[in-house]
Design a protein around this motif. Structure first.
Motif, short mmCIF file in Angstrom:
data_model
loop_
_atom_site.label_atom_id
_atom_site.label_comp_id
_atom_site.label_asym_id
_atom_site.label_seq_id
_atom_site.Cartn_x
_atom_site.Cartn_y
_atom_site.Cartn_z
N MET A 1 0.83 -1.20 0.00
CA MET A 1 0.00 0.00 0.00
C MET A 1 0.87 1.26 0.00
SD MET A 1 -3.12 1.25 2.49
CE MET A 1 -2.19 2.14 3.73
N GLU A 2 1.93 1.25 0.79
CA GLU A 2 2.82 2.42 0.83
C GLU A 2 3.47 2.67 -0.53
OE1 GLU A 2 3.16 4.74 3.05
OE2 GLU A 2 1.83 3.73 4.45
N ALA A 3 3.91 1.60 -1.19
CA ALA A 3 4.52 1.75 -2.52
C ALA A 3 3.49 2.30 -3.51
CB ALA A 3 5.06 0.40 -3.00
N TRP A 4 2.28 1.78 -3.45
CA TRP A 4 1.23 2.24 -4.36
C TRP A 4 0.83 3.68 -4.07
CZ3 TRP A 4 -1.62 -2.94 -3.34
CH2 TRP A 4 -1.06 -3.94 -4.15
N ARG A 5 0.83 4.06 -2.79
CA ARG A 5 0.53 5.46 -2.44
C ARG A 5 1.55 6.38 -3.09
NH1 ARG A 5 -2.42 7.29 1.89
NH2 ARG A 5 -0.72 8.61 2.60
N GLY A 6 2.82 5.97 -3.08
CA GLY A 6 3.87 6.77 -3.71
C GLY A 6 3.68 6.88 -5.21
N GLU A 7 3.38 5.76 -5.86
CA GLU A 7 3.14 5.77 -7.30
C GLU A 7 1.93 6.64 -7.64
OE1 GLU A 7 2.60 1.76 -8.73
OE2 GLU A 7 4.49 1.09 -7.85
N LEU A 8 0.89 6.48 -6.86
CA LEU A 8 -0.35 7.23 -7.09
C LEU A 8 -0.11 8.73 -6.92
CD1 LEU A 8 -3.37 7.40 -7.63
CD2 LEU A 8 -3.77 6.81 -5.23
N LYS A 9 0.66 9.09 -5.93
CA LYS A 9 0.96 10.51 -5.71
C LYS A 9 1.64 11.11 -6.94
CE LYS A 9 3.25 13.67 -2.55
NZ LYS A 9 4.04 13.84 -1.34
N ILE A 10 2.58 10.38 -7.51
CA ILE A 10 3.29 10.86 -8.70
C ILE A 10 2.32 10.99 -9.89
CG2 ILE A 10 5.02 10.21 -10.44
CD1 ILE A 10 6.61 8.93 -8.05
N LYS A 11 1.48 9.98 -10.08
CA LYS A 11 0.54 10.02 -11.21
C LYS A 11 -0.48 11.15 -11.04
CE LYS A 11 1.05 5.28 -12.67
NZ LYS A 11 0.42 4.05 -13.09
N ARG A 12 -0.96 11.33 -9.82
CA ARG A 12 -1.91 12.43 -9.58
C ARG A 12 -1.24 13.78 -9.84
NH1 ARG A 12 -5.19 11.20 -3.96
NH2 ARG A 12 -6.72 9.78 -4.82
N GLN A 13 -0.01 13.91 -9.40
CA GLN A 13 0.71 15.17 -9.59
C GLN A 13 0.88 15.47 -11.08
OE1 GLN A 13 1.60 17.45 -7.07
NE2 GLN A 13 1.75 18.68 -8.94
N ASP B 1 -12.72 18.21 -17.52
CA ASP B 1 -13.48 17.04 -17.06
C ASP B 1 -12.77 15.74 -17.43
OD1 ASP B 1 -15.47 18.46 -15.80
OD2 ASP B 1 -16.89 18.33 -17.47
N ILE B 2 -12.16 15.70 -18.60
CA ILE B 2 -11.41 14.50 -19.01
C ILE B 2 -10.26 14.25 -18.04
CG2 ILE B 2 -9.88 13.57 -20.79
CD1 ILE B 2 -11.76 14.98 -22.86
N LEU B 3 -9.55 15.31 -17.67
CA LEU B 3 -8.44 15.16 -16.73
C LEU B 3 -8.95 14.77 -15.34
CD1 LEU B 3 -6.17 18.14 -17.82
CD2 LEU B 3 -5.77 15.70 -18.19
N LYS B 4 -10.09 15.31 -14.93
CA LYS B 4 -10.69 14.95 -13.65
C LYS B 4 -11.04 13.46 -13.63
CE LYS B 4 -14.47 16.89 -12.34
NZ LYS B 4 -15.58 17.79 -12.08
N GLU B 5 -11.61 12.98 -14.71
CA GLU B 5 -11.95 11.56 -14.83
C GLU B 5 -10.69 10.70 -14.79
OE1 GLU B 5 -14.89 9.94 -14.73
OE2 GLU B 5 -15.72 11.91 -14.27
N GLU B 6 -9.61 11.22 -15.36
CA GLU B 6 -8.33 10.51 -15.34
C GLU B 6 -7.83 10.34 -13.90
OE1 GLU B 6 -4.01 11.20 -17.41
OE2 GLU B 6 -5.75 11.98 -18.50
N VAL B 7 -7.96 11.39 -13.09
CA VAL B 7 -7.58 11.31 -11.68
C VAL B 7 -8.41 10.25 -10.97
CG1 VAL B 7 -7.58 12.53 -9.46
CG2 VAL B 7 -6.73 13.69 -11.50
N LEU B 8 -9.71 10.27 -11.20
CA LEU B 8 -10.60 9.30 -10.56
C LEU B 8 -10.26 7.87 -10.99
CD1 LEU B 8 -14.00 11.19 -10.87
CD2 LEU B 8 -12.56 10.95 -8.83
N ALA B 9 -9.99 7.69 -12.27
CA ALA B 9 -9.68 6.35 -12.79
C ALA B 9 -8.38 5.81 -12.21
CB ALA B 9 -9.62 6.38 -14.32
N VAL B 10 -7.37 6.65 -12.14
CA VAL B 10 -6.09 6.18 -11.62
C VAL B 10 -6.21 5.89 -10.11
CG1 VAL B 10 -4.94 8.40 -11.10
CG2 VAL B 10 -3.59 6.46 -11.81
N SER B 11 -6.95 6.70 -9.41
CA SER B 11 -7.16 6.46 -7.97
C SER B 11 -7.91 5.15 -7.76
CB SER B 11 -7.95 7.62 -7.35
OG SER B 11 -7.20 8.80 -7.40
#
Length: 142
Positions: free
Chosen positions: A55-67, A96-106
């Motif tokens: 989970m910690e590793a994924w949180r790090g990856e997710l933070k980078i992708k969200r950024q 909206d497309i970018l917002k959906e991208e954030v939701l999808a990656v999360s």
């Protein structure tokens, strides 16, 4: 008796946690592992050391992708023409497309965590989702 009341109260609070974290598609039951509820997820699902590490590793990856997506949003807001209503409509669609991208990656990272749940953890997840009137995400167990 006091112990049973405390457990029922705890279960109710945990259900509310899932409800509060359910974002994106209003029906999906998400955990938002990249959010501020890390400690609650650890406690609610009683993750083991291996699960915590993943989970910690994924949180790090997710933070980078969200950024990266948030950076695209900033560029879009700064660079996109905004003089006319048509410009604003196009901007809104692109945003909206970018917002959906954030939701999808999360959501994809939530699914990764759910996929490593043991049976007891998964059943707790399903029960909490149902309590919160949300649809549990279907995942292939790891």
């Amino acid at each position: 008796m006091h112990h049973k009341v405390a457990l029922n109260k705890r279960f109710y609070l945990l259900a509310l946690f899932v409800l509060c974290c359910a974002w994106g598609n209003a029906q999906d039951c998400t955990l938002d592992i990249g959010g501020k509820n890390k400690e609650t997820i650890l406690k609610v699902f009683q993750l083991n050391e291996e699960q915590i590490g993943k989970m910690e590793a994924w949180r790090g990856e997710l933070k980078i992708k969200r950024q990266q997506i948030e950076d695209k949003m900033k560029v879009l807001l700064n660079d996109h023409p905004q003089e006319t209503q048509e410009d604003l409509n196009k901007l809104a669609k692109k945003f909206d497309i970018l917002k959906e991208e954030v939701l999808a990656v999360s959501k994809s990272y939530d699914k990764k965590l759910i996929a490593i749940f043991n049976e007891r953890q998964y059943q707790r997840y399903v029960a909490l989702c149902r309590e919160a009137i949300r649809t549990p995400m279907v995942v292939q167990p790891e």
